[in-house]
Design a protein around this motif. Structure first.
Motif, PDB file in Angstrom:
ATOM      1  N   ARG B  93       0.815  -1.224   0.000  1.00 39.07           N
ATOM      2  CA  ARG B  93       0.000   0.000   0.000  1.00 39.07           C
ATOM      3  C   ARG B  93       0.846   1.272   0.000  1.00 39.07           C
ATOM      4  NH1 ARG B  93      -4.192  -2.411   3.857  1.00 39.07           N
ATOM      5  NH2 ARG B  93      -5.313  -3.774   2.440  1.00 39.07           N
ATOM      6  N   VAL B  94       1.838   1.294  -0.855  1.00 37.22           N
ATOM      7  CA  VAL B  94       2.652   2.502  -1.020  1.00 37.22           C
ATOM      8  C   VAL B  94       1.815   3.554  -1.737  1.00 37.22           C
ATOM      9  CG1 VAL B  94       4.665   3.456  -2.205  1.00 37.22           C
ATOM     10  CG2 VAL B  94       4.781   1.170  -1.181  1.00 37.22           C
ATOM     11  N   ASP B  95       1.722   4.744  -1.163  1.00 35.78           N
ATOM     12  CA  ASP B  95       0.931   5.790  -1.809  1.00 35.78           C
ATOM     13  C   ASP B  95       1.481   6.076  -3.208  1.00 35.78           C
ATOM     14  OD1 ASP B  95       0.138   8.589  -2.632  1.00 35.78           O
ATOM     15  OD2 ASP B  95      -1.015   8.402  -0.772  1.00 35.78           O
ATOM     16  N   PRO B  96       0.601   6.133  -4.205  1.00 36.76           N
ATOM     17  CA  PRO B  96       1.036   6.305  -5.595  1.00 36.76           C
ATOM     18  C   PRO B  96       1.960   7.500  -5.848  1.00 36.76           C
ATOM     19  CG  PRO B  96      -1.271   5.710  -5.551  1.00 36.76           C
ATOM     20  CD  PRO B  96      -0.859   5.891  -4.121  1.00 36.76           C
ATOM     21  N   VAL B  97       1.849   8.553  -5.056  1.00 41.35           N
ATOM     22  CA  VAL B  97       2.705   9.718  -5.307  1.00 41.35           C
ATOM     23  C   VAL B  97       4.191   9.328  -5.226  1.00 41.35           C
ATOM     24  CG1 VAL B  97       2.808  10.560  -2.923  1.00 41.35           C
ATOM     25  CG2 VAL B  97       3.016  12.162  -4.805  1.00 41.35           C
ATOM     26  N   ASN B  98       4.479   8.297  -4.439  1.00 39.32           N
ATOM     27  CA  ASN B  98       5.878   7.917  -4.244  1.00 39.32           C
ATOM     28  C   ASN B  98       6.515   7.285  -5.476  1.00 39.32           C
ATOM     29  OD1 ASN B  98       6.243   8.539  -1.278  1.00 39.32           O
ATOM     30  ND2 ASN B  98       4.430   7.254  -1.224  1.00 39.32           N
ATOM     31  N   PHE B  99       5.692   6.713  -6.354  1.00 42.00           N
ATOM     32  CA  PHE B  99       6.269   6.141  -7.574  1.00 42.00           C
ATOM     33  C   PHE B  99       6.870   7.223  -8.444  1.00 42.00           C
ATOM     34  CE2 PHE B  99       5.141   2.018  -6.528  1.00 42.00           C
ATOM     35  CZ  PHE B  99       3.810   1.913  -6.180  1.00 42.00           C
ATOM     36  N   LYS B 100       6.216   8.415  -8.452  1.00 45.25           N
ATOM     37  CA  LYS B 100       6.767   9.540  -9.233  1.00 45.25           C
ATOM     38  C   LYS B 100       8.124   9.949  -8.663  1.00 45.25           C
ATOM     39  CE  LYS B 100       2.847  12.148 -11.094  1.00 45.25           C
ATOM     40  NZ  LYS B 100       1.589  11.836 -10.516  1.00 45.25           N
ATOM     41  N   LEU B 101       8.192   9.967  -7.318  1.00 38.71           N
ATOM     42  CA  LEU B 101       9.441  10.392  -6.686  1.00 38.71           C
ATOM     43  C   LEU B 101      10.555   9.388  -6.997  1.00 38.71           C
ATOM     44  CD1 LEU B 101       8.021  11.505  -3.199  1.00 38.71           C
ATOM     45  CD2 LEU B 101       8.359  12.879  -5.259  1.00 38.71           C
ATOM     46  N   LEU B 102      10.221   8.093  -6.924  1.00 41.19           N
ATOM     47  CA  LEU B 102      11.218   7.061  -7.223  1.00 41.19           C
ATOM     48  C   LEU B 102      11.653   7.161  -8.680  1.00 41.19           C
ATOM     49  CD1 LEU B 102      12.833   4.539  -6.327  1.00 41.19           C
ATOM     50  CD2 LEU B 102      10.865   3.170  -7.049  1.00 41.19           C
ATOM     51  N   ALA B 103      10.681   7.338  -9.584  1.00 38.00           N
ATOM     52  CA  ALA B 103      10.998   7.449 -11.009  1.00 38.00           C
ATOM     53  C   ALA B 103      11.936   8.626 -11.247  1.00 38.00           C
ATOM     54  CB  ALA B 103       9.719   7.618 -11.832  1.00 38.00           C
ATOM     55  N   HIS B 104      11.635   9.758 -10.614  1.00 39.17           N
ATOM     56  CA  HIS B 104      12.486  10.945 -10.749  1.00 39.17           C
ATOM     57  C   HIS B 104      13.916  10.608 -10.338  1.00 39.17           C
ATOM     58  CE1 HIS B 104      14.059  14.988 -10.075  1.00 39.17           C
ATOM     59  NE2 HIS B 104      14.236  14.693  -8.809  1.00 39.17           N
ATOM     60  N   CYS B 105      14.073   9.945  -9.203  1.00 45.29           N
ATOM     61  CA  CYS B 105      15.418   9.640  -8.701  1.00 45.29           C
ATOM     62  C   CYS B 105      16.128   8.610  -9.579  1.00 45.29           C
ATOM     63  CB  CYS B 105      15.340   9.163  -7.251  1.00 45.29           C
ATOM     64  SG  CYS B 105      14.889  10.514  -6.128  1.00 45.29           S
ATOM     65  N   LEU B 106      15.372   7.681 -10.155  1.00 46.83           N
ATOM     66  CA  LEU B 106      15.982   6.713 -11.071  1.00 46.83           C
ATOM     67  C   LEU B 106      16.484   7.440 -12.314  1.00 46.83           C
ATOM     68  CD1 LEU B 106      16.725   3.849 -11.947  1.00 46.83           C
ATOM     69  CD2 LEU B 106      14.385   3.535 -12.740  1.00 46.83           C
ATOM     70  N   LEU B 107      15.700   8.388 -12.821  1.00 42.56           N
ATOM     71  CA  LEU B 107      16.117   9.122 -14.011  1.00 42.56           C
ATOM     72  C   LEU B 107      17.354   9.976 -13.727  1.00 42.56           C
ATOM     73  CD1 LEU B 107      12.733  10.206 -15.625  1.00 42.56           C
ATOM     74  CD2 LEU B 107      14.172   8.253 -16.141  1.00 42.56           C
ATOM     75  N   LEU B 130       8.380   4.659 -17.263  1.00 40.65           N
ATOM     76  CA  LEU B 130       8.246   4.521 -15.807  1.00 40.65           C
ATOM     77  C   LEU B 130       6.844   4.908 -15.346  1.00 40.65           C
ATOM     78  CD1 LEU B 130      11.729   5.740 -14.516  1.00 40.65           C
ATOM     79  CD2 LEU B 130      10.850   3.400 -14.628  1.00 40.65           C
ATOM     80  N   SER B 131       6.200   5.824 -16.064  1.00 41.67           N
ATOM     81  CA  SER B 131       4.838   6.146 -15.631  1.00 41.67           C
ATOM     82  C   SER B 131       3.880   5.024 -16.021  1.00 41.67           C
ATOM     83  CB  SER B 131       4.391   7.528 -16.095  1.00 41.67           C
ATOM     84  OG  SER B 131       4.232   7.560 -17.455  1.00 41.67           O
ATOM     85  N   VAL B 132       4.182   4.289 -17.095  1.00 43.59           N
ATOM     86  CA  VAL B 132       3.385   3.103 -17.419  1.00 43.59           C
ATOM     87  C   VAL B 132       3.580   2.047 -16.321  1.00 43.59           C
ATOM     88  CG1 VAL B 132       3.128   1.156 -19.012  1.00 43.59           C
ATOM     89  CG2 VAL B 132       3.378   3.464 -19.916  1.00 43.59           C
ATOM     90  N   VAL B 133       4.826   1.826 -15.934  1.00 42.29           N
ATOM     91  CA  VAL B 133       5.126   0.863 -14.861  1.00 42.29           C
ATOM     92  C   VAL B 133       4.392   1.263 -13.579  1.00 42.29           C
ATOM     93  CG1 VAL B 133       6.967   0.017 -13.324  1.00 42.29           C
ATOM     94  CG2 VAL B 133       7.364   0.145 -15.790  1.00 42.29           C
ATOM     95  N   SER B 134       4.475   2.560 -13.227  1.00 42.61           N
ATOM     96  CA  SER B 134       3.804   3.036 -12.010  1.00 42.61           C
ATOM     97  C   SER B 134       2.309   2.809 -12.078  1.00 42.61           C
ATOM     98  CB  SER B 134       4.046   4.532 -11.811  1.00 42.61           C
ATOM     99  OG  SER B 134       5.414   4.786 -11.685  1.00 42.61           O
ATOM    100  N   SER B 135       1.711   3.047 -13.228  1.00 40.04           N
ATOM    101  CA  SER B 135       0.257   2.881 -13.268  1.00 40.04           C
ATOM    102  C   SER B 135      -0.129   1.406 -13.211  1.00 40.04           C
ATOM    103  CB  SER B 135      -0.370   3.618 -14.445  1.00 40.04           C
ATOM    104  OG  SER B 135       0.012   3.043 -15.635  1.00 40.04           O
ATOM    105  N   VAL B 136       0.709   0.518 -13.734  1.00 41.73           N
ATOM    106  CA  VAL B 136       0.446  -0.917 -13.577  1.00 41.73           C
ATOM    107  C   VAL B 136       0.521  -1.294 -12.098  1.00 41.73           C
ATOM    108  CG1 VAL B 136       1.416  -3.225 -13.976  1.00 41.73           C
ATOM    109  CG2 VAL B 136       1.149  -1.640 -15.886  1.00 41.73           C
ATOM    110  N   LEU B 137       1.504  -0.734 -11.392  1.00 44.75           N
ATOM    111  CA  LEU B 137       1.674  -1.092  -9.982  1.00 44.75           C
ATOM    112  C   LEU B 137       0.564  -0.546  -9.092  1.00 44.75           C
ATOM    113  CD1 LEU B 137       5.533  -0.765  -9.475  1.00 44.75           C
ATOM    114  CD2 LEU B 137       4.173  -2.833  -9.707  1.00 44.75           C
ATOM    115  N   THR B 138      -0.108   0.512  -9.531  1.00 42.05           N
ATOM    116  CA  THR B 138      -1.170   1.093  -8.689  1.00 42.05           C
ATOM    117  C   THR B 138      -2.565   0.768  -9.226  1.00 42.05           C
ATOM    118  OG1 THR B 138      -1.006   3.173  -9.919  1.00 42.05           O
ATOM    119  CG2 THR B 138       0.240   3.013  -7.874  1.00 42.05           C
ATOM    120  N   GLU B 139      -2.614  -0.026 -10.275  1.00 42.64           N
ATOM    121  CA  GLU B 139      -3.879  -0.312 -10.951  1.00 42.64           C
ATOM    122  C   GLU B 139      -4.905  -1.002 -10.062  1.00 42.64           C
ATOM    123  OE1 GLU B 139      -4.594  -2.178 -15.347  1.00 42.64           O
ATOM    124  OE2 GLU B 139      -3.136  -3.097 -13.993  1.00 42.64           O
TER     125      GLU B 139
END
Lengths: 166, 142
Positions: B93-107, B130-139
């Motif tokens: 149950r990681v809040d979806p906003v955190n995927f953006k932060l992780l993606a930013h740091c990976l980039l 990465l935003s496709v990956v994030s949306s799959v993970l929060t789907e």
């Protein structure tokens, strides 16, 4: 209620650090030192990096081009370079007024709020692209700690820039 | 939103270089995430978060490996990451906003390791991937 507005992770974190009373968001001494040191290193190249950041923003987030219908946005465009220099000058102004960002950026805030009407979410996109650009150009030096200081600085700038919106 | 052929080619062609430094990139991404966004540490009370810790290395490696699964199955990311999506939805149950932060740091990390390869077009393709990956993970969240 105060005038703080949450604009995302960075700004929300800065608010939490400043405490409940008022919105006196000032960067810590360590963060200020890191940002100033980086700016000394960037020297006259700030415009090069802000221009690249703009170009990346337009490619990665095409919706941002909506604000630049009057410019030639092709890669290498002289107009984008000129705009990149304006952004660079504004950031340098901010670096030179870290203790008083709201006042230093108030004219720019009015411009973006009342005339340009740029949705503040776009400032974060440009910020992201600027961090990626700097990471590319200074790979050995762009540590997690420096990235964090710069991210905080940019979120303060964004907050000051968005403060006139309402 | 789906990836164009050109975007898929960019992702797949860069993956080899990234995979060769998977552990370093995974660890550095997490270090950047926790330094810039300390609120993300809330999901890791059980970790030693000091830079270079064994926990960071092993978790960083897991993250990059999952991204690799998405790359190898780039035509059907939803199937490839379906179990991981369930894990994040029902257990982590990681809040979806955190995927953006992780993606930013990976980039930022990838840009730092591969400055020449990380052109504006590559940056755009990776951000979209990465935003496709994030949306799959929060789907499956709701």
């Amino acid at each position: 209620m105060g005038t703080c507005r949450s604009l995302g992770a960075g700004a929300a974190l800065a608010e939490a650090r400043s405490g409940a009373r008022g919105c006196t968001m000032v960067l810590s001494a360590a963060d200020q030192a890191a940002v100033r040191a980086l700016w000394r290193k960037l020297d006259t190249n700030v415009g090069v990096y802000t221009t690249e950041a703009l170009e990346r923003t337009f490619v990665a987030f095409p919706s941002t081009k909506t604000y630049f219908a009057h410019l030639d946005l092709r890669p290498g465009s002289a107009q984008v370079k000129a705009h990149g220099q304006k952004v660079a000058d504004a950031l340098t102004l901010a670096v030179n007024h870290l203790d008083d960002l709201p006042r230093a950026l108030s004219a720019l805030s009015d411009l973006h709020a009342h005339k340009l009407q740029v949705n503040p979410v776009n400032f974060k996109l440009l910020g992201h692209c600027l961090l990626v650009t700097l990471a590319r150009h200074y790979p050995g030096d762009f540590s997690p700690a420096l990235q964090a200081s710069l991210d905080k600085f940019l979120s303060h700038v964004i907050w000051a820039l968005a403060s006139s919106y309402r | 939103m789906s990836l164009t052929r050109a975007e898929r080619n960019i992702i797949v062609s860069m993956w080899g270089k990234i995979a060769a430094q998977a552990d370093a990139i995974g660890t550095e991404t997490l270090e950047r995430l926790f330094a810039s966004y300390p609120q993300t540490t809330t999901y890791f009370p059980h970790f030693d978060l000091h830079p270079g810790s064994a926990h960071l290395r092993s978790h960083g490696s897991k993250v990059v490996s999952a991204v690799g699964d998405a790359v190898k199955n780039i035509d059907d990311i939803a199937s490839a990451l379906s179990k991981l999506g369930e894990l994040h939805a029902y257990i982590l149950r990681v809040d979806p906003v955190n995927f953006k932060l992780l993606a930013h740091c990976l980039l930022v990390t990838v840009a730092s390791h591969f400055p020449a390869d990380f052109t504006a077009d590559a940056h755009a393709a990776w951000d979209k991937f990465l935003s496709v990956v994030s949306s799959v993970l929060t789907e499956k969240y709701r």
